[in-house]
Design an enzyme around this catalytic site. Structure first.
Site, short mmCIF file in Angstrom:
data_model
loop_
_atom_site.label_atom_id
_atom_site.label_comp_id
_atom_site.label_asym_id
_atom_site.label_seq_id
_atom_site.Cartn_x
_atom_site.Cartn_y
_atom_site.Cartn_z
N GLU A 257 0.89 -1.17 0.00
CA GLU A 257 0.00 0.00 0.00
C GLU A 257 0.92 1.21 0.00
OE1 GLU A 257 -3.11 -0.40 -0.29
OE2 GLU A 257 -3.17 -2.54 0.18
N CYS A 296 -2.56 8.66 3.69
CA CYS A 296 -2.32 8.08 2.36
C CYS A 296 -3.48 8.38 1.43
CB CYS A 296 -2.12 6.58 2.50
SG CYS A 296 -3.46 5.78 3.39
P1 NAP Z 1 8.58 4.93 4.27
O1 NAP Z 1 9.73 5.80 4.55
O2 NAP Z 1 8.45 4.32 2.95
O3 NAP Z 1 8.62 3.81 5.40
C1 NAP Z 1 7.61 2.86 5.51
C2 NAP Z 1 8.06 1.74 6.41
O4 NAP Z 1 9.11 1.03 5.77
C3 NAP Z 1 8.65 2.21 7.74
O5 NAP Z 1 8.24 1.32 8.75
C4 NAP Z 1 10.12 2.11 7.50
O6 NAP Z 1 10.83 1.93 8.69
C5 NAP Z 1 10.17 0.87 6.67
N1 NAP Z 1 11.40 0.64 5.95
C6 NAP Z 1 12.08 1.51 5.18
N2 NAP Z 1 13.17 0.89 4.65
C7 NAP Z 1 13.14 -0.37 5.11
C8 NAP Z 1 14.00 -1.49 4.93
N3 NAP Z 1 15.05 -1.44 4.17
N4 NAP Z 1 13.67 -2.65 5.56
C9 NAP Z 1 12.60 -2.73 6.34
N5 NAP Z 1 11.76 -1.69 6.56
C10 NAP Z 1 12.03 -0.53 5.94
O7 NAP Z 1 7.20 5.65 4.54
P2 NAP Z 1 6.82 6.55 5.79
O8 NAP Z 1 7.66 7.79 5.69
O9 NAP Z 1 6.82 5.80 7.06
O10 NAP Z 1 5.32 6.88 5.48
C11 NAP Z 1 4.91 7.90 4.60
C12 NAP Z 1 4.54 7.34 3.26
O11 NAP Z 1 3.66 6.24 3.42
C13 NAP Z 1 3.82 8.31 2.40
O12 NAP Z 1 4.39 8.30 1.14
C14 NAP Z 1 2.40 7.78 2.33
O13 NAP Z 1 1.71 8.07 1.16
C15 NAP Z 1 2.56 6.34 2.52
N6 NAP Z 1 1.40 5.73 3.13
C16 NAP Z 1 0.63 4.90 2.39
C17 NAP Z 1 -0.48 4.30 2.96
C18 NAP Z 1 -1.38 3.37 2.19
O14 NAP Z 1 -2.23 2.72 2.77
N7 NAP Z 1 -1.23 3.28 0.92
C19 NAP Z 1 -0.79 4.54 4.30
C20 NAP Z 1 0.02 5.40 5.02
C21 NAP Z 1 1.12 5.98 4.42
P3 NAP Z 1 11.65 3.09 9.44
O15 NAP Z 1 10.67 4.00 10.05
O16 NAP Z 1 12.42 2.35 10.44
O17 NAP Z 1 12.47 3.77 8.39
#
Ligand code: NAP
Length: 691
Positions: A257, A296
């Site tokens: 997602e 999101c």
């Molecule tokens: P993100 O930077 O992509 O991180 C998402 C998750 O992935 C975090 O838990 C992050 O952990 C983890 N992660 C990153 N690199 C990883 C790796 N190499 N191995 C394992 N885990 C890893 O996103 P975010 O900044 O948390 O959230 C914002 C984004 O999420 C926005 O772009 C938003 O649109 C999107 N979003 C989408 C939805 C949906 O349902 N489609 C819902 C909410 C948000 P760390 O925190 O430890 O880096």
């Protein structure tokens, strides 16, 4: 000042973060609060522990047991919600934002728990209808779905630390799979507070839920066939993780997602004096400011008819001007801070990129008032609205997601243009269309559906009760095509099935009955000894069967039924000319045959454990029945389901303990080559022995 170390929960124990962990801050004050990492957790061992410990127990539980477990958990957490609201304030959330996260999360547990009523009281799911695989009916096929043997690994985004976890674990737990949750670090302290209580409650079997508060890099290198990975976050991270070699090697599904450039379209039928215009302004303003735009599903693009751009801009500016920004603890504050300074910097960088091709028409990044907090120390931003007058050529707004209170207004000339612009986001979670013209609604929906996971059509008739553009509902699919990741993490029973393995099963109807515990047509029945209506719920067996007496159908019967019911359809009349009709002569009403069926199978005169008959499913009249036919019934106990609705102490009848029994009613005429003339499943409530 020493910071509180967050705890991981893995391998049945709390494992604290180390001194070297990431520092997590209060996003309103900028004050450091916690330290988090997962370096002392052995990921491979934790995943295996979940599979072998929690998974083993969950897989044996029935859907009803799992559902009741989720309901108990929701009630338990609800009683502790004040604590979560207090911690949620550190994430920058207002009370209303926290409500969505915290109580929206509990709502998800409740809704998924209620799905048990649509599911068998078995650990597995029966999918669809039987497939007839032989002419004689002695060999059939069916499908069952069993819980996957692995563990669900949930990697979540930072914006909904409670809902994000609960919306996912509700589904995998219902399916019978354990989970390990990795919230985004920046807000993981709130997830940890909830998991502390979940574990303390003892409601979930040990190993059903583990938590990693740290960055958990490398966890996907330990997945195994049978596991499921879900990811919520940015498309960039998602694509990178999806390409993990181990996922490919082990054929582990990756449900993604990702971010999404959701569009809200204003219909060309709307004029500024119509209620739909106000609904539009209210909806988009809400989506820009709720959770400071960190949703999101937030509206990132406002697509409006060319001639309405100015009125929309004016009305939106007025409405957004009343958004008080600041510390949510202060009375009257409508929009809090972003989750952290890093997140604010990311949004500012995206705003700079958007600024190269479009202009800001609402919001001043240098001059905005913050109430009750320091504008620089806290992660504050004002609502920012861009205008893009040439959205087919200046495409940044269709490509760049600024994950904050930021949106772009753009004009369209025709509905086709609006649909095309919406689709330029390359796949989104949700699109809304505000119109009072249902023909336009249909044209938009059918054309736009390929690009959006959900389409909300809003007008004056539903706006008041609408759950809104930005709210994914547990009963509906949440996810979206293309850039949004192509995943589906919820969707009622659809969501649960993502964690189950579908298997086709083949055999005789009797064997398939024994496997599924649902009587299949053509299976051998068993002599119940006494009329099955004399048995209590616990005493009934699947396959308990009686064959009734015969009843002769006469023309007078049909006339009387026509007179009594008022159903004088020509086919039931003797004086009809049947040339060119589907019938040879006066035909019995199907409902009459069903009624005499009840007369034949009901054990009439004595009080018995059957409390009531509450409906008929799948009623089919397969052949016409003419006067002179001798009809009898094969009546078989088909399926048993517990009834666990909460009794109402005010209503003594609701206190009677009972279960639901489905019966297969086969209406037969032995004098014809294929004796089946009708079939139905009737539903009864049957008293249990134990009261
Ligand atoms: P993100 O930077 O992509 O991180 C998402 C998750 O992935 C975090 O838990 C992050 O952990 C983890 N992660 C990153 N690199 C990883 C790796 N190499 N191995 C394992 N885990 C890893 O996103 P975010 O900044 O948390 O959230 C914002 C984004 O999420 C926005 O772009 C938003 O649109 C999107 N979003 C989408 C939805 C949906 O349902 N489609 C819902 C909410 C948000 P760390 O925190 O430890 O880096």
């Amino acid at each position: 000042m020493s910071l509180q170390k967050l705890n991981n929960y893995a391998l049945g124990q709390w494992i604290p973060s180390t001194d070297k962990g990431e520092v997590l801050y209060n996003s309103i004050t900028g004050e450091p609060l916690y330290i988090a990492d997962s370096v002392d957790v052995d990921f491979a061992a934790a995943l295996e522990y979940g599979r072998k410990t929690g998974g083993k127990i969950l897989r044996k539980m029935t859907f009803h047991e799992r559902g009741r477990m989720l309901k108990d958990l929701a009630i338990y957490l609800q009683a502790r919600k004040d604590k979560y609201y207090a911690i949620s304030a550190y994430t920058g959330a207002t009370k209303a934002d926290s409500w969505v996260d915290i109580e929206g999360g509990f709502g998800n547990l409740f809704t998924n728990a209620s799905l048990r009523r649509q599911l068998p009281d078995e650990p597995f799911y029966i999918d669809g209808d039987i497939a007839k695989l032989s002419r004689g009916g002695s060999f059939i096929g069916h499908h069952i779905m069993v819980p996957k043997p692995g563990i669900a690994i949930h990697i979540n985004a930072y914006n909904f630390p409670v809902w994000g976890m609960l919306e996912k674990i509700a589904v995998n737990l219902m399916a019978g799979m354990p989970a390990i949750v990795k919230p985004a670090q920046v807000t993981s302290f709130l997830t940890e507070a909830v998991v502390q209580d979940i574990i303390a409650s003892g409601i979930l079997p040990e190993g059903a839920l583990q938590l990693l508060v740290g960055s958990a890099r490398g966890i996907l290198d330990h997945v195994k066939n049978g596991d499921v990975v879900t990811f919520t976050g940015s498309a960039h991270t998602g694509r990178m993780l999806k390409a993990t070699q181990r996922l490919i090697d082990e054929a582990v599904p990756f449900n993604m997602e990702a971010d999404s450039l959701n569009a809200s379209v204003l219909g060309a039928d709307v004029t500024p004096d119509m209620p739909e215009f106000d609904i539009y302004i209210k909806e988009v303003a809400r989506e820009i400011t709720t959770k400071a735009g960190q949703k999101c599903t937030a509206v990132r693009r406002m697509i409006v008819p060319e001639h309405l751009v100015s009125p929309v801009q004016e009305a939106l500016a007025k409405r957004l001007a009343s958004t008080t920004i600041g510390d949510p603890a202060v009375e009257g504050v409508r929009m809090g801070a972003l989750a952290g300074l890093q997140q604010r910097n990311d949004v500012l960088a995206k705003i700079e990129q958007l600024k190269t091709s479009q202009e800001i028409i609402i919001g001043d990044l240098q001059n905005f008032e913050v109430v009750g907090a320091d504008r620089e120390k806290g992660a504050f931003l004002p609502p920012v609205v861009f205008l893009n007058n040439d959205p087919f050529h200046n495409t940044a707004a269709h490509e760049i997601e600024a994950f904050g209170p930021v949106s772009t207004l753009m004009p369209y000339k025709t509905l086709d243009e609006a649909i095309e612009l919406a689709a330029m986001g390359k796949g989104s979670l949700v699109s809304s269309f505000i119109t009072y013209d249902d023909r336009l609604a249909r044209d938009y929906t059918l054309e736009a559906a390929t690009s959006h996971g959900r389409i909300l059509v809003l007008n004056r008739d539903c706006a008041k009760e609408s759950t809104g553009h930005g709210s994914p509902m547990p009963m509906l699919v949440h996810g979206g095509p293309g850039r949004a990741g192509g995943g589906e993490e919820m969707g009622g029973i659809r969501g649960i099935l993502h964690y189950m393995q579908r298997t086709a099963i083949q055999g005789s109807p009797t064997t398939i009955t024994a496997i599924t515990n649902v009587f299949q047509q053509g299976a051998k029945g068993r002599d119940p000894g006494i009329h099955p209506f004399k048995k209590h719920y616990e005493e009934l067996h699947i396959g308990d069967q009686i064959i009734t007496e015969k009843r002769l159908i006469t023309s007078e019967d049909i006339d009387r039924f026509a007179a009594l019911s008022g159903d004088n359809f020509y086919a039931h009349k003797t004086n009809t000319d049947f040339t060119g009709t589907m019938f040879d002569q006066q035909v019995a009403h199907g409902y009459f045959i069903m009624s005499i069926a009840a007369g034949l199978f009901v054990d009439s005169y004595e009080m018995n454990p059957v409390l009531l008959n509450y409906g008929i499913d799948e009623l089919r009249f397969t052949k016409p029945v003419y006067p002179g036919a001798n009809i009898h019934i094969r009546f078989t106990c088909k399926q048993k389901l517990p009834n666990d609705t909460t009794p109402d102490p005010e209503n003594p009848r609701s206190l009677i303990k009972r279960g639901i029994v489905k019966w297969l009613v086969e209406m037969l005429d032995d004098d014809t080559e294929d004796p089946l003339v009708g079939v139905a499943t009737i539903l009864t409530m049957v008293k249990t022995l134990e009261q």
